[in-house]
Motif scaffolding. Structure first.
Motif, PDB file in Angstrom:
ATOM      1  N   SER A   1       0.861  -1.187   0.000  1.00 44.08           N
ATOM      2  CA  SER A   1       0.000   0.000   0.000  1.00 44.08           C
ATOM      3  C   SER A   1       0.889   1.225   0.000  1.00 44.08           C
ATOM      4  O   SER A   1       1.765   1.353   0.852  1.00 44.08           O
ATOM      5  N   VAL A   2       0.673   2.109  -0.960  1.00 41.24           N
ATOM      6  CA  VAL A   2       1.452   3.342  -1.043  1.00 41.24           C
ATOM      7  C   VAL A   2       0.521   4.492  -0.682  1.00 41.24           C
ATOM      8  O   VAL A   2      -0.539   4.651  -1.287  1.00 41.24           O
ATOM      9  N   LEU A   3       0.927   5.250   0.332  1.00 36.03           N
ATOM     10  CA  LEU A   3       0.143   6.388   0.810  1.00 36.03           C
ATOM     11  C   LEU A   3       0.851   7.672   0.419  1.00 36.03           C
ATOM     12  O   LEU A   3       2.063   7.805   0.607  1.00 36.03           O
TER      13      LEU A   3
ATOM     14  N   GLN B   1       5.879   2.486   8.796  1.00 33.52           N
ATOM     15  CA  GLN B   1       5.847   3.629   9.697  1.00 33.52           C
ATOM     16  C   GLN B   1       7.215   3.987  10.296  1.00 33.52           C
ATOM     17  O   GLN B   1       7.307   4.588  11.351  1.00 33.52           O
ATOM     18  N   GLU B   2       8.296   3.620   9.584  1.00 30.88           N
ATOM     19  CA  GLU B   2       9.648   4.022   9.982  1.00 30.88           C
ATOM     20  C   GLU B   2      10.287   4.775   8.824  1.00 30.88           C
ATOM     21  O   GLU B   2      10.263   4.303   7.685  1.00 30.88           O
TER      22      GLU B   2
ATOM     23  N   GLN C   1       7.105  -7.099   2.643  1.00 30.41           N
ATOM     24  CA  GLN C   1       6.152  -8.187   2.859  1.00 30.41           C
ATOM     25  C   GLN C   1       4.813  -7.777   2.238  1.00 30.41           C
ATOM     26  O   GLN C   1       4.519  -6.583   2.124  1.00 30.41           O
ATOM     27  N   PRO C   2       3.973  -8.740   1.861  1.00 29.02           N
ATOM     28  CA  PRO C   2       2.665  -8.393   1.307  1.00 29.02           C
ATOM     29  C   PRO C   2       1.894  -7.498   2.276  1.00 29.02           C
ATOM     30  O   PRO C   2       1.870  -7.743   3.480  1.00 29.02           O
ATOM     31  N   GLY C   3       1.318  -6.426   1.740  1.00 27.02           N
ATOM     32  CA  GLY C   3       0.510  -5.523   2.552  1.00 27.02           C
ATOM     33  C   GLY C   3       1.296  -4.464   3.301  1.00 27.02           C
ATOM     34  O   GLY C   3       0.709  -3.650   4.013  1.00 27.02           O
ATOM     35  N   ASP C   4       2.626  -4.458   3.164  1.00 30.88           N
ATOM     36  CA  ASP C   4       3.404  -3.400   3.830  1.00 30.88           C
ATOM     37  C   ASP C   4       2.905  -2.033   3.382  1.00 30.88           C
ATOM     38  O   ASP C   4       2.418  -1.865   2.263  1.00 30.88           O
ATOM     39  N   GLU C   5       3.073  -1.063   4.262  1.00 28.27           N
ATOM     40  CA  GLU C   5       2.640   0.300   4.011  1.00 28.27           C
ATOM     41  C   GLU C   5       3.865   1.156   3.722  1.00 28.27           C
ATOM     42  O   GLU C   5       4.815   1.161   4.493  1.00 28.27           O
ATOM     43  N   VAL C   6       3.821   1.854   2.594  1.00 28.05           N
ATOM     44  CA  VAL C   6       4.890   2.765   2.192  1.00 28.05           C
ATOM     45  C   VAL C   6       4.268   4.145   2.088  1.00 28.05           C
ATOM     46  O   VAL C   6       3.332   4.353   1.320  1.00 28.05           O
TER      47      VAL C   6
END
Length: 111
Positions: free
Chosen positions: A31-33, A84-85, A97-102
């Protein structure tokens, strides 16, 4: 936690993740925010992209810019947050990993 706003899902694989690669290059859906100026340039606040599982922070940024070329304008000012780092653009190796947030975090102005 980051709020996502408008979402868009991209189904085609990113350039670095060819379909049918036979397992040679493992790709992950992340997920890219997009925040502030990056959301304006990308034209959305959140999307799902397919990116290589092992990549540097700079290569990850380049994959995102391939999807949204206008983001290149903020390359020298942007910081990524992965899970979140904060991560600076460079040769820092990421294992996604699948579903990581960027999160794409441009400079914030104000006082």
């Amino acid at each position: 936690r980051f709020s996502s706003g408008r979402r868009r899902h991209r189904q085609p694989a990113a350039e670095g993740c060819p379909p049918g690669d036979g397992g040679l290059m493992t790709c992950q859906q992340v997920s890219v925010l997009y925040f502030a100026r990056s959301a304006e340039l990308a034209g959305l606040r959140c999307e799902t992209l397919s990116v290589p599982r092992q990549t540097t922070s700079l290569q990850l940024w380049e994959e995102i810019v391939r999807a949204h070329p206008r983001l290149a304008a903020i390359r020298d000012q942007v910081v990524l947050a992965v899970r979140q780092e904060y991560v600076l653009l460079g040769d820092h190796l990421l294992v996604l990993q699948p579903g990581d947030e960027v999160a794409i975090i441009p400079p914030i102005s104000g006082g």
